[in-house]
Design a protein around this motif. Structure first.
Motif, PDB file in Angstrom:
ATOM      1  N   ASP A  58      35.327  18.409  -5.897  1.00 37.57           N
ATOM      2  CA  ASP A  58      35.915  17.726  -7.042  1.00 37.57           C
ATOM      3  C   ASP A  58      36.063  18.739  -8.180  1.00 37.57           C
ATOM      4  OD1 ASP A  58      33.415  17.915  -8.453  1.00 37.57           O
ATOM      5  OD2 ASP A  58      32.741  16.062  -7.514  1.00 37.57           O
ATOM      6  N   GLU A  59      36.842  18.389  -9.188  1.00 35.74           N
ATOM      7  CA  GLU A  59      37.175  19.343 -10.251  1.00 35.74           C
ATOM      8  C   GLU A  59      35.938  19.782 -11.021  1.00 35.74           C
ATOM      9  OE1 GLU A  59      40.116  21.777 -11.698  1.00 35.74           O
ATOM     10  OE2 GLU A  59      40.251  20.266 -10.109  1.00 35.74           O
ATOM     11  N   GLN A  60      35.010  18.865 -11.237  1.00 37.22           N
ATOM     12  CA  GLN A  60      33.796  19.209 -11.983  1.00 37.22           C
ATOM     13  C   GLN A  60      32.982  20.263 -11.243  1.00 37.22           C
ATOM     14  OE1 GLN A  60      31.179  15.887 -12.756  1.00 37.22           O
ATOM     15  NE2 GLN A  60      29.951  17.014 -14.234  1.00 37.22           N
ATOM     16  N   THR A  61      32.850  20.101  -9.931  1.00 38.36           N
ATOM     17  CA  THR A  61      32.083  21.065  -9.145  1.00 38.36           C
ATOM     18  C   THR A  61      32.796  22.408  -9.085  1.00 38.36           C
ATOM     19  OG1 THR A  61      31.112  19.287  -7.816  1.00 38.36           O
ATOM     20  CG2 THR A  61      31.052  21.507  -6.891  1.00 38.36           C
ATOM     21  N   LYS A  62      34.118  22.396  -8.941  1.00 38.36           N
ATOM     22  CA  LYS A  62      34.882  23.647  -8.890  1.00 38.36           C
ATOM     23  C   LYS A  62      34.661  24.460 -10.168  1.00 38.36           C
ATOM     24  CE  LYS A  62      39.495  23.924  -9.140  1.00 38.36           C
ATOM     25  NZ  LYS A  62      40.927  23.835  -8.739  1.00 38.36           N
ATOM     26  N   ASN A  63      34.604  23.801 -11.308  1.00 43.10           N
ATOM     27  CA  ASN A  63      34.350  24.500 -12.565  1.00 43.10           C
ATOM     28  C   ASN A  63      32.887  24.907 -12.705  1.00 43.10           C
ATOM     29  OD1 ASN A  63      37.020  24.381 -13.520  1.00 43.10           O
ATOM     30  ND2 ASN A  63      36.731  22.278 -14.204  1.00 43.10           N
ATOM     31  N   TRP A  64      31.990  24.061 -12.226  1.00 44.84           N
ATOM     32  CA  TRP A  64      30.548  24.352 -12.279  1.00 44.84           C
ATOM     33  C   TRP A  64      30.200  25.621 -11.502  1.00 44.84           C
ATOM     34  CZ3 TRP A  64      27.208  24.245  -7.988  1.00 44.84           C
ATOM     35  CH2 TRP A  64      25.841  24.239  -8.266  1.00 44.84           C
ATOM     36  N   ILE A  65      30.875  25.842 -10.368  1.00 39.21           N
ATOM     37  CA  ILE A  65      30.597  26.991  -9.505  1.00 39.21           C
ATOM     38  C   ILE A  65      30.740  28.309 -10.257  1.00 39.21           C
ATOM     39  CG2 ILE A  65      31.424  28.283  -7.477  1.00 39.21           C
ATOM     40  CD1 ILE A  65      32.232  25.623  -6.260  1.00 39.21           C
ATOM     41  N   GLN A  66      31.609  28.329 -11.270  1.00 36.62           N
ATOM     42  CA  GLN A  66      31.861  29.584 -11.988  1.00 36.62           C
ATOM     43  C   GLN A  66      30.596  30.212 -12.551  1.00 36.62           C
ATOM     44  OE1 GLN A  66      35.750  29.768 -14.358  1.00 36.62           O
ATOM     45  NE2 GLN A  66      35.186  27.602 -14.502  1.00 36.62           N
ATOM     46  N   HIS A  67      29.585  29.394 -12.811  1.00 37.49           N
ATOM     47  CA  HIS A  67      28.359  29.896 -13.434  1.00 37.49           C
ATOM     48  C   HIS A  67      27.227  30.076 -12.423  1.00 37.49           C
ATOM     49  CE1 HIS A  67      30.485  29.104 -17.135  1.00 37.49           C
ATOM     50  NE2 HIS A  67      30.705  27.870 -16.723  1.00 37.49           N
TER      51      HIS A  67
ATOM     52  N   ASP B 209      30.672  24.548   1.005  1.00 34.83           N
ATOM     53  CA  ASP B 209      30.995  23.140   0.761  1.00 34.83           C
ATOM     54  C   ASP B 209      30.174  22.196   1.627  1.00 34.83           C
ATOM     55  OD1 ASP B 209      32.321  23.959   3.027  1.00 34.83           O
ATOM     56  OD2 ASP B 209      34.271  23.156   2.460  1.00 34.83           O
ATOM     57  N   MET B 210      29.408  22.743   2.565  1.00 33.66           N
ATOM     58  CA  MET B 210      28.435  21.927   3.289  1.00 33.66           C
ATOM     59  C   MET B 210      27.397  21.355   2.322  1.00 33.66           C
ATOM     60  SD  MET B 210      28.969  21.992   6.743  1.00 33.66           S
ATOM     61  CE  MET B 210      27.468  22.139   7.716  1.00 33.66           C
ATOM     62  N   PHE B 211      27.183  22.031   1.189  1.00 31.04           N
ATOM     63  CA  PHE B 211      26.270  21.536   0.150  1.00 31.04           C
ATOM     64  C   PHE B 211      27.011  21.071  -1.106  1.00 31.04           C
ATOM     65  CE2 PHE B 211      23.489  24.352   2.629  1.00 31.04           C
ATOM     66  CZ  PHE B 211      22.443  23.475   2.891  1.00 31.04           C
ATOM     67  N   LEU B 212      28.189  21.617  -1.364  1.00 25.96           N
ATOM     68  CA  LEU B 212      28.907  21.307  -2.596  1.00 25.96           C
ATOM     69  C   LEU B 212      29.997  20.260  -2.413  1.00 25.96           C
ATOM     70  CD1 LEU B 212      29.481  24.903  -4.060  1.00 25.96           C
ATOM     71  CD2 LEU B 212      27.442  23.458  -4.206  1.00 25.96           C
ATOM     72  N   GLY B 213      30.298  19.892  -1.177  1.00 25.68           N
ATOM     73  CA  GLY B 213      31.396  18.982  -0.910  1.00 25.68           C
ATOM     74  C   GLY B 213      31.195  17.604  -1.525  1.00 25.68           C
ATOM     75  N   LYS B 214      32.287  17.015  -2.006  1.00 23.07           N
ATOM     76  CA  LYS B 214      32.195  15.710  -2.657  1.00 23.07           C
ATOM     77  C   LYS B 214      31.789  14.602  -1.693  1.00 23.07           C
ATOM     78  CE  LYS B 214      37.227  15.285  -2.197  1.00 23.07           C
ATOM     79  NZ  LYS B 214      38.508  15.274  -2.943  1.00 23.07           N
ATOM     80  N   ASN B 215      31.962  14.833  -0.397  1.00 25.24           N
ATOM     81  CA  ASN B 215      31.556  13.838   0.600  1.00 25.24           C
ATOM     82  C   ASN B 215      30.385  14.311   1.465  1.00 25.24           C
ATOM     83  OD1 ASN B 215      33.590  11.941  -0.106  1.00 25.24           O
ATOM     84  ND2 ASN B 215      35.099  13.136   1.047  1.00 25.24           N
ATOM     85  N   ALA B 216      29.749  15.417   1.052  1.00 19.74           N
ATOM     86  CA  ALA B 216      28.640  15.956   1.854  1.00 19.74           C
ATOM     87  C   ALA B 216      27.487  14.964   1.960  1.00 19.74           C
ATOM     88  CB  ALA B 216      28.155  17.276   1.253  1.00 19.74           C
ATOM     89  N   HIS B 217      27.327  14.096   0.955  1.00 22.05           N
ATOM     90  CA  HIS B 217      26.238  13.109   1.012  1.00 22.05           C
ATOM     91  C   HIS B 217      26.469  12.085   2.121  1.00 22.05           C
ATOM     92  CE1 HIS B 217      29.331  11.192  -1.429  1.00 22.05           C
ATOM     93  NE2 HIS B 217      28.728  10.033  -1.259  1.00 22.05           N
ATOM     94  N   ARG B 218      27.699  11.983   2.600  1.00 21.89           N
ATOM     95  CA  ARG B 218      27.987  11.086   3.719  1.00 21.89           C
ATOM     96  C   ARG B 218      28.122  11.843   5.034  1.00 21.89           C
ATOM     97  NH1 ARG B 218      32.039   8.559   0.165  1.00 21.89           N
ATOM     98  NH2 ARG B 218      33.648   9.512   1.470  1.00 21.89           N
TER      99      ARG B 218
END
Length: 359
Positions: free
Chosen positions: A221-230, A319-328
């Motif tokens: 998701d967009e929030q995670t994509k931006n969060w990764i920068q840091h 994305d195995m950990f960062l994916g928006k649907n990884a919790h499912r």
């Protein structure tokens, strides 16, 4: 649900200072400690993305006592020219002992990713962490297999870059402090046209062979994509020298052969005691799925019908950990493996309390 984080320092067996982050909430941690180990050039916080529900939250809900290890590759620590042997011999055994000391437990389980996984698995096959009973390994473990383009990068690009740099830092995508880093950033912009942040493009330039290399953009998701920068910073080029040796020899090898002249870590009998569940995204362009398949075949030969392999469609590397649907899609499988009763242990020896079915 209120989550609290406590940082607990520990000293590695060579005197290097690392730390553990203990994550707790109001729920009872009745299933014992689980240790999460990050990869290269990131930090323990990589397991804590702003997704709908991350792996830390799901482990807490499942009743685990969650510990995150910042080993010497962590960007939260002083930059250092580490290799996998140092992590395997000095960092992970000390971290395991510190968690057991803090919790009073006699054993623990672990979820390990990328170079946290390779180094942790070296610890395991050397018999340095016998208290670890289950290892959930993501992306790569004992057999690093990379795309052809990555082989070329390891053999030709890295030696050239080493003439100018000791470290590569994706943060240069935000701020390049001098002419040589500015020129490298310009090269990244020229060669990476994917719809990612400039830091994300720098990550793909540094690791793997994809566009992007460590995730599928549709999974973020967009929030995670931006969060990764840091969440990415310095990675030493010494690491790439070490992993190149494992790629060339077909399995992880000591960084320095020394007097023994061993070809790989698999040339002597394994002292592995843990049950291992291997995970990999089918579209991983950092380490190909064949990496985990080869390790699974090796584990089957030394301990048949004990271990497990998952190749997950639609996923790449991180994305195995960062994916928006990884919790499912991902985390329930990992937790199932943590909960799973080990068929190699008698009921008296097994401490499993979960609902997994035997292999």
């Amino acid at each position: 649900m209120s989550v609290q984080y406590e940082t607990i320092p520990y000293v590695c067996q060579d005197g290097f200072y690392c730390n553990l982050i203990h994550v707790t909430n109001s729920m009872s941690a009745y299933k014992g400690p689980v240790l999460l180990v990050h990869g290269a050039g990131v930090r323990a916080n990589i397991f804590n993305p702003p997704t709908q529900k991350n792996i830390i939250e799901m482990l807490l809900e499942e009743g685990y006592d969650v510990w995150l290890e910042n080993w010497r590759a962590s960007i939260d620590l002083l930059p250092n020219e580490w290799n996998l042997d140092q992590a395997a011999i000095y960092d992970h055994p000390a971290a395991v002992q510190k968690v057991l000391e803090e919790t009073g437990a006699s054993e623990l389980k672990a979820i390990v990713h990328c170079q946290g996984s390779t180094s942790f698995m070296i610890s395991a096959i050397l018999g340095l962490i016998p208290e670890v009973k289950v290892i959930v390994s993501n992306a790569v473990s004992l057999h690093p297999v990379v795309p052809t383009y990555s082989v070329l990068k390891l053999h030709f690009f890295v030696p050239i870059v080493k003439l100018l740099f000791r470290y590569l830092n994706p943060q240069w995508g935000i701020y390049a402090p001098d002419l040589k880093t500015q020129l490298l950033r310009a090269l990244v912009e020229l060669t990476h046209k994917e719809d990612d942040t400039l830091v994300g493009k720098f990550v793909s330039f540094t690791y793997g062979a994809g566009y992007p290399a460590l995730w599928k953009l549709k999974n973020l998701d967009e929030q995670t994509k931006n969060w990764i920068q840091h969440e990415f910073a310095e990675v030493p080029l010494t690491f790439f020298d070490h992993i190149r040796k494992g790629v060339d020899r077909g399995a992880l090898a000591p960084a320095h052969d020394g007097k023994e002249k061993r070809k790989t870590y698999l040339d002597r009998p394994s002292r592995l005691q843990a049950r291992v569940a291997l995970f990999c995204g089918e579209d991983n362009l950092c380490f190909l799925p064949r990496s985990q398949r080869k390790t699974y075949d090796y584990l089957q030969k030394i301990q048949a019908n004990r271990h497990k392999l998952y190749i997950l469609k639609g996923y790449s590397h991180l994305d195995m950990f960062l994916g928006k649907n990884a919790h499912r899609d991902v985390f329930p499988l990992m937790i199932k493996e943590l909960n799973h009763e080990d068929p190699w242990l008698s009921p008296k020896e097994s401490s499993g309390t979960g609902t997994g079915t035997p292999l």
